[in-house]
Motif scaffolding. Structure first.
Motif, PDB file in Angstrom:
ATOM      1  N   GLU A  34     -15.134  15.830 -20.090  1.00  0.00           N
ATOM      2  CA  GLU A  34     -15.655  17.187 -20.255  1.00  0.00           C
ATOM      3  C   GLU A  34     -15.663  17.700 -21.692  1.00  0.00           C
ATOM      4  O   GLU A  34     -15.454  18.878 -21.940  1.00  0.00           O
ATOM      5  CB  GLU A  34     -14.925  18.153 -19.321  1.00  0.00           C
ATOM      6  N   PHE A  35     -15.951  16.822 -22.646  1.00  0.00           N
ATOM      7  CA  PHE A  35     -16.169  17.252 -24.019  1.00  0.00           C
ATOM      8  C   PHE A  35     -17.583  17.806 -24.129  1.00  0.00           C
ATOM      9  O   PHE A  35     -18.486  17.381 -23.406  1.00  0.00           O
ATOM     10  CB  PHE A  35     -16.022  16.075 -24.995  1.00  0.00           C
ATOM     11  N   THR A  36     -17.806  18.734 -25.050  1.00  0.00           N
ATOM     12  CA  THR A  36     -19.148  19.245 -25.305  1.00  0.00           C
ATOM     13  C   THR A  36     -19.895  18.242 -26.186  1.00  0.00           C
ATOM     14  O   THR A  36     -19.272  17.423 -26.868  1.00  0.00           O
ATOM     15  CB  THR A  36     -19.095  20.598 -26.036  1.00  0.00           C
ATOM     16  N   PRO A  37     -21.222  18.316 -26.195  1.00  0.00           N
ATOM     17  CA  PRO A  37     -21.970  17.428 -27.094  1.00  0.00           C
ATOM     18  C   PRO A  37     -21.548  17.584 -28.557  1.00  0.00           C
ATOM     19  O   PRO A  37     -21.471  16.593 -29.286  1.00  0.00           O
ATOM     20  CB  PRO A  37     -23.430  17.842 -26.867  1.00  0.00           C
ATOM     21  N   GLY A  38     -21.254  18.790 -28.987  1.00  0.00           N
ATOM     22  CA  GLY A  38     -20.797  18.996 -30.356  1.00  0.00           C
ATOM     23  C   GLY A  38     -19.468  18.308 -30.632  1.00  0.00           C
ATOM     24  O   GLY A  38     -19.267  17.723 -31.701  1.00  0.00           O
ATOM     25  N   GLU A  39     -18.558  18.385 -29.672  1.00  0.00           N
ATOM     26  CA  GLU A  39     -17.263  17.719 -29.825  1.00  0.00           C
ATOM     27  C   GLU A  39     -17.426  16.197 -29.846  1.00  0.00           C
ATOM     28  O   GLU A  39     -16.774  15.506 -30.630  1.00  0.00           O
ATOM     29  CB  GLU A  39     -16.318  18.123 -28.682  1.00  0.00           C
ATOM     30  N   ILE A  40     -18.315  15.702 -29.001  1.00  0.00           N
ATOM     31  CA  ILE A  40     -18.569  14.258 -28.954  1.00  0.00           C
ATOM     32  C   ILE A  40     -19.142  13.792 -30.282  1.00  0.00           C
ATOM     33  O   ILE A  40     -18.737  12.750 -30.812  1.00  0.00           O
ATOM     34  CB  ILE A  40     -19.510  13.898 -27.786  1.00  0.00           C
ATOM     35  N   ALA A  41     -20.054  14.572 -30.830  1.00  0.00           N
ATOM     36  CA  ALA A  41     -20.640  14.225 -32.131  1.00  0.00           C
ATOM     37  C   ALA A  41     -19.553  14.105 -33.186  1.00  0.00           C
ATOM     38  O   ALA A  41     -19.556  13.168 -33.989  1.00  0.00           O
ATOM     39  CB  ALA A  41     -21.675  15.275 -32.537  1.00  0.00           C
ATOM     40  N   GLY A  42     -18.606  15.023 -33.180  1.00  0.00           N
ATOM     41  CA  GLY A  42     -17.507  14.963 -34.133  1.00  0.00           C
ATOM     42  C   GLY A  42     -16.602  13.767 -33.910  1.00  0.00           C
ATOM     43  O   GLY A  42     -16.184  13.104 -34.860  1.00  0.00           O
TER      44      GLY A  42
END
Length: 67
Positions: A34-42
């Motif tokens: 349940e990470f956000t796409p922004g968190e995954i990008a980081g």
């Protein structure tokens, strides 16, 4: 052996095992952890658009494997 591992994972696990590591990683991070796409990008040090593309392509590939 990969076939034996897939047999113990169930249908979803077997379908995930068929994906490329890049697609599998973003799908697991997004929908299981349940990470956000922004968190995954980081986390993966890739642009957010790349995460979104990998999610879409990975989900499309999952649909083909499960169908």
């Amino acid at each position: 052996a990969p076939a034996e591992r897939r047999a113990g994972l169930g249908e979803l696990g077997a379908a995930l095992a068929e994906l490329s590591p890049e697609h599998r990683a973003v799908i697991v991070l997004r929908y299981l952890l349940e990470f956000t796409p922004g968190e995954i990008a980081g986390l993966l040090d890739v642009p957010r658009g790349t995460v979104n593309s990998r999610l879409r392509r990975g989900l499309d590939a999952l649909g083909e494997v499960v169908s």
